[in-house]
Design a protein around this motif. Structure first.
Motif, PDB file in Angstrom:
ATOM      1  N   THR A 117       0.833  -1.210   0.000  1.00 39.87           N
ATOM      2  CA  THR A 117       0.000   0.000   0.000  1.00 39.87           C
ATOM      3  C   THR A 117       0.864   1.255   0.000  1.00 39.87           C
ATOM      4  OG1 THR A 117      -1.804  -1.133   1.139  1.00 39.87           O
ATOM      5  CG2 THR A 117      -1.774   1.272   1.269  1.00 39.87           C
ATOM      6  N   ALA A 118       1.933   1.242   0.805  1.00 34.93           N
ATOM      7  CA  ALA A 118       2.850   2.386   0.829  1.00 34.93           C
ATOM      8  C   ALA A 118       3.475   2.604  -0.545  1.00 34.93           C
ATOM      9  CB  ALA A 118       3.937   2.174   1.878  1.00 34.93           C
ATOM     10  N   ALA A 119       3.828   1.507  -1.223  1.00 36.06           N
ATOM     11  CA  ALA A 119       4.413   1.618  -2.563  1.00 36.06           C
ATOM     12  C   ALA A 119       3.396   2.159  -3.560  1.00 36.06           C
ATOM     13  CB  ALA A 119       4.933   0.261  -3.024  1.00 36.06           C
ATOM     14  N   LYS A 120       2.144   1.697  -3.483  1.00 36.50           N
ATOM     15  CA  LYS A 120       1.088   2.210  -4.368  1.00 36.50           C
ATOM     16  C   LYS A 120       0.960   3.731  -4.220  1.00 36.50           C
ATOM     17  CE  LYS A 120      -2.078  -1.782  -4.592  1.00 36.50           C
ATOM     18  NZ  LYS A 120      -1.550  -2.775  -3.637  1.00 36.50           N
ATOM     19  N   ILE A 121       0.959   4.179  -2.963  1.00 32.74           N
ATOM     20  CA  ILE A 121       0.820   5.616  -2.727  1.00 32.74           C
ATOM     21  C   ILE A 121       2.031   6.367  -3.264  1.00 32.74           C
ATOM     22  CG2 ILE A 121       0.610   7.391  -0.951  1.00 32.74           C
ATOM     23  CD1 ILE A 121      -0.859   5.320   0.762  1.00 32.74           C
ATOM     24  N   ALA A 122       3.228   5.811  -3.069  1.00 32.16           N
ATOM     25  CA  ALA A 122       4.445   6.455  -3.580  1.00 32.16           C
ATOM     26  C   ALA A 122       4.369   6.620  -5.091  1.00 32.16           C
ATOM     27  CB  ALA A 122       5.669   5.636  -3.185  1.00 32.16           C
TER      28      ALA A 122
END
Length: 354
Positions: A309-314
């Motif tokens: 999820t953090a990568a998607k947001i990044a």
């Protein structure tokens, strides 16, 4: 599919919503812009205005060369390894995306130095687990002003930034307290093995536990000591509790590593079965100890999904004109929690055990 999911996250972030399973999640505090003193006779405080526009440059994250830095609190822990794997899984489909991990070695000073290097090397996004939210705040501000979006994981930075992705904290403590009270027939003596004081997640976990256990008048908190998230240190702390208190009915540990250490100390002392032992995180070793009866329970979060999820947001931030300069508080995505006991541990399939 990943682009579509990113758009959904954009909507959630824009609305300041949490990513949960429909249940309300209580958060005790929100990272907001630090207040500034107003120039008025009453000396009242007013909210700090958003910072000036940054040097953010929109890039196509699926075709242009992209570098994402993951700066861990301690890369050796199961949580940090699972988050990294989730980040790498999310980015693995594109050859143009490079994920570089950095070990903060449980040191804010080390993380500050790494942040400076990463900013100077012009990374496109930073995923950060802060060892100290106050100490890292200036570095996070510097990155955002340089046009590098910062997404924090679980341990927040105490300044406004692009996003925070985290497991439940206050609610996790509340859930543990209610479960522990039920198992103890709402009476007995408990101890707490703490994390590092001053970190939002750990403070809120303990606060949720204390606030809720206070509703049970026949349950008393005997003692609380820090083991700094470390399994070996928790063994020492638990041994001290066992020596100092003849009767302990419950143990709440702020993370699973410390709960595992507490359980080992209890076993070595020949006191297994005398007390319930709870952690929070849901790492695979803890799930195995619940299955064997050495631990009582934990609050499970899928850390692979959290990293993903953090990568998607990044990637969303990199590929959009979004700029944290427009924010007055940090948007949050809160992951779904699952209460795990011997009765429910079997519902966590092997492929979801990190």
């Amino acid at each position: 599919m990943k682009k579509i999911m990113a758009v959904g996250l954009a909507m959630a972030l824009a609305l300041g919503l949490t990513a949960c399973s429909g249940k309300e999640t209580v958060r005790e505090e929100t990272t907001t812009a630090a207040p500034a003193k107003a120039d008025n006779p009453g000396n009242e405080e007013t909210e700090k205005a958003p910072v000036a526009n940054s040097n953010k440059v929109k890039k196509d994250p699926y075709t242009e060369d992209i570098k994402i830095a993951y700066i861990a609190h301690d890369l050796s822990t199961p949580n940090n390894q699972a988050w990294l794997e989730g980040i790498e899984r999310e980015c693995a489909s594109w050859d143009n995306i490079v994920v570089q991990s950095f070990n903060g070695e449980s040191s804010a000073e080390t993380q500050v130095k790494i942040m400076s290097d990463v900013i100077n090397q012009k990374y496109d996004a930073i995923i950060l687990q802060c060892s100290d939210g106050t100490a890292l705040a200036p570095s996070v501000d510097e990155a955002e002003k340089a046009g590098i979006p910062v997404i924090t994981l679980n341990l927040d930075a105490y300044t406004v930034h692009s996003a925070l992705v985290m497991a439940v904290d206050y609610d996790a403590g509340r859930m543990v307290a209610d479960e522990m009270a039920k198992e103890m027939n709402e009476q007995g003596d408990v101890v707490i093995i703490q994390g590092v004081a001053g970190l939002t997640r750990t403070d809120n976990l303990e606060k949720g536990f204390r606030d809720t256990i206070a509703k049970y008048p026949d349950i008393k908190i005997l003692d609380a000591q820090s083991a700094s998230f470390e399994k070996e240190t928790a063994i020492t702390v638990m041994n001290s509790f066992l020596q100092n208190y003849e009767k302990i009915d419950g143990v709440f540990c702020i993370n699973d590593a410390m709960a595992e250490g507490a359980a080992l100390a209890v076993q070595s002392a020949g006191r297994k079965g005398e007390m319930v032992i709870w952690g929070a995180d849901g790492e695979s070793d803890a799930l195995a100890m619940i299955e064997s009866g050495d631990m009582t329970g934990t609050i499970y979060t899928n850390s692979w999904d959290e990293g993903s999820t953090a990568a998607k947001i990044a990637l969303l931030m990199i590929g959009s004109e979004y700029d944290s300069a427009v924010l007055t508080e940090t948007p949050q995505v809160i992951m779904e929690p699952i209460v795990v006991t011997i009765d429910t541990v079997g519902t966590i399939p092997p492929e979801d055990r990190w």
